[in-house]
Design a protein around this motif. Structure first.
Motif, PDB file in Angstrom:
ATOM      1  N   ASP A  27       0.853  -1.379   0.148  1.00  0.00           N
ATOM      2  CA  ASP A  27      -0.107   0.145  -0.046  1.00  0.00           C
ATOM      3  C   ASP A  27       0.942   1.111  -0.065  1.00  0.00           C
ATOM      4  N   GLY A  28       0.234   2.284   0.187  1.00  0.00           N
ATOM      5  CA  GLY A  28       0.876   3.766   0.173  1.00  0.00           C
ATOM      6  C   GLY A  28       1.423   4.461  -1.026  1.00  0.00           C
ATOM      7  N   VAL A  29       1.062   3.656  -2.495  1.00  0.00           N
ATOM      8  CA  VAL A  29       1.682   4.190  -3.478  1.00  0.00           C
ATOM      9  C   VAL A  29       0.550   5.505  -3.859  1.00  0.00           C
ATOM     10  N   ARG A  30       1.463   6.610  -4.019  1.00  0.00           N
ATOM     11  CA  ARG A  30       0.745   7.958  -4.257  1.00  0.00           C
ATOM     12  C   ARG A  30       1.218   8.618  -5.569  1.00  0.00           C
ATOM     13  N   ASN A  31       1.015   7.692  -6.558  1.00  0.00           N
ATOM     14  CA  ASN A  31       1.692   8.266  -7.944  1.00  0.00           C
ATOM     15  C   ASN A  31       0.705   7.560  -8.784  1.00  0.00           C
ATOM     16  N   TYR A  32       0.063   8.421  -9.622  1.00  0.00           N
ATOM     17  CA  TYR A  32      -1.143   7.765 -10.470  1.00  0.00           C
ATOM     18  C   TYR A  32      -0.628   6.866 -11.581  1.00  0.00           C
ATOM     19  N   GLN A  33       0.626   7.096 -12.091  1.00  0.00           N
ATOM     20  CA  GLN A  33       0.894   6.077 -13.161  1.00  0.00           C
ATOM     21  C   GLN A  33       1.137   4.757 -12.306  1.00  0.00           C
ATOM     22  N   THR A  74      -4.987   2.614   3.762  1.00  0.00           N
ATOM     23  CA  THR A  74      -4.211   3.798   4.392  1.00  0.00           C
ATOM     24  C   THR A  74      -4.656   5.118   3.912  1.00  0.00           C
ATOM     25  N   ALA A  75      -5.321   5.393   2.855  1.00  0.00           N
ATOM     26  CA  ALA A  75      -5.762   6.582   2.381  1.00  0.00           C
ATOM     27  C   ALA A  75      -6.664   7.366   3.454  1.00  0.00           C
ATOM     28  N   LEU A  76      -7.521   6.421   4.037  1.00  0.00           N
ATOM     29  CA  LEU A  76      -8.361   6.666   4.719  1.00  0.00           C
ATOM     30  C   LEU A  76      -8.171   6.913   6.379  1.00  0.00           C
ATOM     31  N   ASP A  77      -7.038   6.381   6.683  1.00  0.00           N
ATOM     32  CA  ASP A  77      -6.761   6.336   8.117  1.00  0.00           C
ATOM     33  C   ASP A  77      -5.823   7.653   8.395  1.00  0.00           C
ATOM     34  N   ASP A  84      -4.803  10.482   2.812  1.00  0.00           N
ATOM     35  CA  ASP A  84      -5.045  11.311   1.912  1.00  0.00           C
ATOM     36  C   ASP A  84      -6.339  12.064   2.199  1.00  0.00           C
ATOM     37  N   ALA A  85      -6.350  13.260   2.709  1.00  0.00           N
ATOM     38  CA  ALA A  85      -7.478  13.815   3.267  1.00  0.00           C
ATOM     39  C   ALA A  85      -8.771  14.034   2.393  1.00  0.00           C
ATOM     40  N   LYS A  86      -8.235  13.780   1.134  1.00  0.00           N
ATOM     41  CA  LYS A  86      -9.268  14.155  -0.052  1.00  0.00           C
ATOM     42  C   LYS A  86     -10.185  12.686  -0.315  1.00  0.00           C
ATOM     43  N   ALA A  87      -9.481  11.631   0.259  1.00  0.00           N
ATOM     44  CA  ALA A  87      -9.958  10.160   0.052  1.00  0.00           C
ATOM     45  C   ALA A  87     -11.248  10.013   0.830  1.00  0.00           C
ATOM     46  N   THR A  88     -12.239   9.388   0.498  1.00  0.00           N
ATOM     47  CA  THR A  88     -13.276   8.966   1.166  1.00  0.00           C
ATOM     48  C   THR A  88     -13.653   7.659   0.937  1.00  0.00           C
ATOM     49  N   HIS A  89     -14.652   7.055   1.579  1.00  0.00           N
ATOM     50  CA  HIS A  89     -14.843   5.531   1.440  1.00  0.00           C
ATOM     51  C   HIS A  89     -15.753   5.365  -0.015  1.00  0.00           C
ATOM     52  N   GLU A  90     -16.246   6.491  -0.314  1.00  0.00           N
ATOM     53  CA  GLU A  90     -17.077   6.319  -1.539  1.00  0.00           C
ATOM     54  C   GLU A  90     -15.982   6.750  -2.811  1.00  0.00           C
ATOM     55  N   LYS A  91     -14.850   7.589  -2.524  1.00  0.00           N
ATOM     56  CA  LYS A  91     -13.981   7.800  -3.645  1.00  0.00           C
ATOM     57  C   LYS A  91     -12.777   7.866  -3.080  1.00  0.00           C
ATOM     58  N   ASN A  92     -12.071   6.827  -3.205  1.00  0.00           N
ATOM     59  CA  ASN A  92     -10.525   6.468  -2.760  1.00  0.00           C
ATOM     60  C   ASN A  92      -9.761   6.315  -3.914  1.00  0.00           C
ATOM     61  N   PRO A  93      -9.038   7.264  -4.286  1.00  0.00           N
ATOM     62  CA  PRO A  93      -8.060   7.227  -5.576  1.00  0.00           C
ATOM     63  C   PRO A  93      -7.172   6.326  -5.677  1.00  0.00           C
ATOM     64  N   TRP A  94      -6.848   5.711  -4.481  1.00  0.00           N
ATOM     65  CA  TRP A  94      -5.622   5.045  -4.450  1.00  0.00           C
ATOM     66  C   TRP A  94      -6.006   3.631  -4.283  1.00  0.00           C
ATOM     67  N   SER A  95      -4.781   2.668  -4.580  1.00  0.00           N
ATOM     68  CA  SER A  95      -5.046   1.109  -4.557  1.00  0.00           C
ATOM     69  C   SER A  95      -3.956   0.518  -4.073  1.00  0.00           C
ATOM     70  N   ALA A  96      -4.162  -0.910  -3.392  1.00  0.00           N
ATOM     71  CA  ALA A  96      -3.366  -1.598  -2.710  1.00  0.00           C
ATOM     72  C   ALA A  96      -3.405  -3.049  -3.438  1.00  0.00           C
TER      73      ALA A  96
END
Length: 150
Positions: A27-33, A74-77, A84-96
């Motif tokens: 987890d923790g990858v914060r680059n879109y590519q 981790t984006a929601l924690d 990531d303060a912008k991430a929500t349960h409905e819209k989490n842009p990050w993947s693990a």
């Protein structure tokens, strides 16, 4: 099956940690590519486990994907370094993804050694200015690195 290279700082997760645990969440990858590459992974794909930001950076072994991409918790924690303060349960842009240990190499294949291999000159890892933490590896590059590992 596709092949990949994924970087981790050993003080966060090392190949030895993964060998001891058997499986872990990547987890923790914060680059879109890099995230998009993770989303393209399938269960059974293998990757080179690269130790980065350490005294001896290089490929330390092989692991495999055991669970395809899902929303990175981790984006929601708020307590997580990767929050990531912008991430929500409905819209989490990050993947693990979940990964499992396959093999630890007898020696780390250092970046200098990898850069000397003509078969790897197109590998993003050895190209100047490429800092992605997740990248594809061609079957030919995979074979060349596995030959180096013995």
């Amino acid at each position: 099956m596709a092949y990949w290279l994924m970087k981790s700082e050993p003080d966060e997760l090392s190949i030895e940690d993964l060998a001891r645990l058997g499986e872990a969440r990547w987890d923790g990858v914060r680059n879109y590519q890099a995230r998009n590459f993770m989303r393209a992974m399938s269960v059974g794909d293998e990757f080179f486990f690269y130790h980065s930001s350490c005294p001896q950076p290089g490929i330390a072994g092989v692991a495999k994907i055991v669970a395809a991409a899902y929303p990175d918790p981790t984006a929601l924690d708020p307590e997580s370094h990767y929050h990531d303060a912008k991430a929500t349960h409905e819209k989490n842009p990050w993947s693990a993804v979940d990964v499992a240990h396959v093999r630890t190499f007898k020696r780390v294949l250092g970046l200098g050694l990898l850069k000397q291999q003509s078969a790897l000159e197109e590998l993003p890892l050895v190209q100047k200015g490429t800092r992605l933490s997740v990248m594809p590896v061609t079957p030919e590059q995979w074979a060349a690195i596995m030959a180096l590992a013995g």
